[in-house]
Design a protein around this motif. Structure first.
Motif, PDB file in Angstrom:
ATOM      1  N   ALA A  14       0.819  -1.213   0.000  1.00  0.00           N
ATOM      2  CA  ALA A  14       0.000   0.000   0.000  1.00  0.00           C
ATOM      3  C   ALA A  14       0.856   1.268   0.000  1.00  0.00           C
ATOM      4  O   ALA A  14       0.700   2.142  -0.864  1.00  0.00           O
ATOM      5  CB  ALA A  14      -0.921  -0.016   1.215  1.00  0.00           C
ATOM      6  N   ALA A  15       1.782   1.384   0.955  1.00  0.00           N
ATOM      7  CA  ALA A  15       2.605   2.594   1.051  1.00  0.00           C
ATOM      8  C   ALA A  15       3.535   2.727  -0.141  1.00  0.00           C
ATOM      9  O   ALA A  15       3.763   3.827  -0.651  1.00  0.00           O
ATOM     10  CB  ALA A  15       3.410   2.571   2.355  1.00  0.00           C
ATOM     11  N   GLY A  16       4.090   1.603  -0.605  1.00  0.00           N
ATOM     12  CA  GLY A  16       5.002   1.645  -1.744  1.00  0.00           C
ATOM     13  C   GLY A  16       4.339   2.154  -3.005  1.00  0.00           C
ATOM     14  O   GLY A  16       4.865   3.045  -3.692  1.00  0.00           O
ATOM     15  N   PHE A  17       3.175   1.618  -3.332  1.00  0.00           N
ATOM     16  CA  PHE A  17       2.463   2.039  -4.539  1.00  0.00           C
ATOM     17  C   PHE A  17       1.967   3.480  -4.422  1.00  0.00           C
ATOM     18  O   PHE A  17       2.061   4.257  -5.381  1.00  0.00           O
ATOM     19  CB  PHE A  17       1.280   1.106  -4.822  1.00  0.00           C
ATOM     20  N   PHE A  18       1.454   3.843  -3.252  1.00  0.00           N
ATOM     21  CA  PHE A  18       0.897   5.190  -3.094  1.00  0.00           C
ATOM     22  C   PHE A  18       1.990   6.243  -3.223  1.00  0.00           C
ATOM     23  O   PHE A  18       1.795   7.287  -3.851  1.00  0.00           O
ATOM     24  CB  PHE A  18       0.200   5.309  -1.745  1.00  0.00           C
ATOM     25  N   LYS A  44      -1.708  -7.142   1.154  1.00  0.00           N
ATOM     26  CA  LYS A  44      -2.553  -6.756   2.291  1.00  0.00           C
ATOM     27  C   LYS A  44      -3.784  -5.988   1.840  1.00  0.00           C
ATOM     28  O   LYS A  44      -4.851  -6.087   2.451  1.00  0.00           O
ATOM     29  CB  LYS A  44      -1.749  -5.916   3.295  1.00  0.00           C
ATOM     30  N   VAL A  45      -3.642  -5.217   0.769  1.00  0.00           N
ATOM     31  CA  VAL A  45      -4.802  -4.509   0.207  1.00  0.00           C
ATOM     32  C   VAL A  45      -5.840  -5.531  -0.238  1.00  0.00           C
ATOM     33  O   VAL A  45      -7.042  -5.359  -0.016  1.00  0.00           O
ATOM     34  CB  VAL A  45      -4.384  -3.614  -0.973  1.00  0.00           C
ATOM     35  N   ARG A  46      -5.372  -6.608  -0.823  1.00  0.00           N
ATOM     36  CA  ARG A  46      -6.282  -7.629  -1.365  1.00  0.00           C
ATOM     37  C   ARG A  46      -7.096  -8.304  -0.264  1.00  0.00           C
ATOM     38  O   ARG A  46      -8.296  -8.553  -0.435  1.00  0.00           O
ATOM     39  CB  ARG A  46      -5.488  -8.667  -2.152  1.00  0.00           C
TER      40      ARG A  46
END
Length: 415
Positions: A14-18, A44-46
């Motif tokens: 999540a943090a990496g992509f954002f 974890k998003v999934r």
């Protein structure tokens, strides 16, 4: 013409992509690469929210929002002044994703599918020409005299980067952070599990799996009470009240090796004296009514009421008028202070969360840049920040990632 700048992000969560998406869209001509050591992106998003993705929480007061973080609440307050839950909602709205709030404040995409969030991130990454490398881990890094990072990867190759952002998430073992501490000398606080359910061997509630009720939960010896829904499970106790307590008491429970008493008050708002008074009155008003027929407290589920009577060694068919003082006291104690022994924990729905990680005092929380190494940034759960259940951990990821992205973009655009 100046040399093209490159940002390498460690972690495809999540943090990496954002951070990758926002840095790429804010910085002029910045090359962005995401390194993910596994072959799974946004895992974890999934699984969050049972596959629906609990994106954030409907809490728009920054102080109240920060109060939901057992570790990092003071530091996150400055982050939320820069990017908070309302900003998260707006960010997704601009990308045609509407978030809806449930009665408890948790917010999900209106599709009720985590794939909506995942597809959004993948599409935005593609639009911004972000390179994603899976099955590749960063094993060590160093900095040249001119400030460039030399990254040593698990596939025996090297990468050069102008900026390095570590968003590798939480890990259960301190050894998983060694590549950070060995290279940059950052202090790593010992990772400790947070957000877990309580194992209750030989539980007196066997057979009541699935029963839920509102309670006040305390841990004798730990100065905190939590109120909320309790869920009885095959292995012990779960539900929001347990998960919140597990987060706040994570370090204390770890020191106890997850062996402690748990106290349950099945009558929130009532103490021993108030319940005793109600039973005393019931001997008059419900004299000829038996205990199991007249539940006396409507909030307690029938099956649980019957089990509590059984735990008190009272005949369920006994009439209120026949109850002795000793029997009443025993039942009252069970209702407001049911003691049960916890022995171990279970990870909640595979959503492993840890407290611990990079020490917050070594990070400028207004920029997410390392105080030790220029152009090294952190975001997400790799730092010593964790929230209770309800979308708070993702909000910390979005906020820290956005702040890092903005500051990287600022440095890139101004140099």
């Amino acid at each position: 013409m100046s040399e093209k700048k490159r940002l390498v992000i460690v972690g495809g969560g999540a943090a990496g992509f954002f951070s990758a998406i926002n840095a790429a869209q804010l910085a002029l001509g910045l090359e962005v690469i995401i390194l993910e050591k596994t072959h799974k992106l946004l895992s974890k998003v999934r699984i969050s929210g049972g596959g629906r993705c609990n994106v954030t929480h409907q809490c728009f007061d920054n102080k109240l929002l920060a109060a939901n973080y057992p570790r990092g609440n003071k530091e996150l307050l400055s982050c939320f002044h820069q990017f908070n839950a309302a900003d998260t909602i707006e960010w997704f709205s601009q990308r045609n994703i509407k978030l809806k709030a449930e009665p408890d404040g948790r917010m999900f995409p209106d599709t009720d599918s985590s794939e909506t969030i995942i597809n959004c991130f993948l599409e935005e990454a593609n639009k911004s020409d972000i390179t994603i490398k899976t099955g590749v881990a960063l094993t060590a890094y160093s900095q040249t005299k001119d400030g460039q990072f030399i990254l040593h990867l698990s596939d025996k190759t090297t990468l050069h980067a102008t900026f390095l952002l570590i968003a590798s998430g939480g890990h259960p073992a301190a050894s998983s952070y060694s590549w950070i501490s060995n290279t940059s000398n950052h202090t790593i606080l010992n990772p400790t599990p947070s957000l877990f359910t309580f194992n209750i061997p030989n539980s007196p509630f066997k057979g009541l799996e699935g029963v839920a009720t509102e309670v006040v939960l305390t841990l004798p010896g730990y100065n905190r009470a939590e109120q909320g829904p309790l869920l009885i499970t095959h292995w012990g106790l779960s539900g929001p009240v347990v998960l919140r307590m597990s987060a706040w008491a994570a370090e204390w429970l770890n020191q106890k090796n997850y062996l402690t008493e748990v106290s349950i008050n099945f009558l929130p708002g009532f103490n021993h004296d108030k319940v005793l008074e109600k039973f005393t009155e019931s001997k008059i008003y419900y004299a000829k009514t038996n205990l199991v027929t007249n539940k006396l407290f409507s909030n307690i589920p029938n099956r649980l009421w019957e089990r509590l009577i059984d735990c008190a060694n009272i005949d369920a068919q006994i009439q209120y008028a026949q109850l002795s003082k000793k029997q009443i006291n025993t039942l009252v104690n069970l209702l407001v202070d049911f003691r049960i022994k916890m022995s171990g924990k279970t990870t909640f729905k595979e959503e492993f969360v840890t407290c611990g990680g990079v020490h917050l005092t070594e990070i400028n929380m207004k920029t997410m840049e390392s105080k030790k190494i220029p152009n090294l940034f952190f975001a997400g759960e790799v730092i010593n920040v964790d929230g209770i259940t309800g979308g708070f951990n993702f909000q910390a990821a979005w906020s820290t990632a956005m702040i890092a992205a903005r500051n990287i973009a600022s440095k890139c655009n101004n140099s």
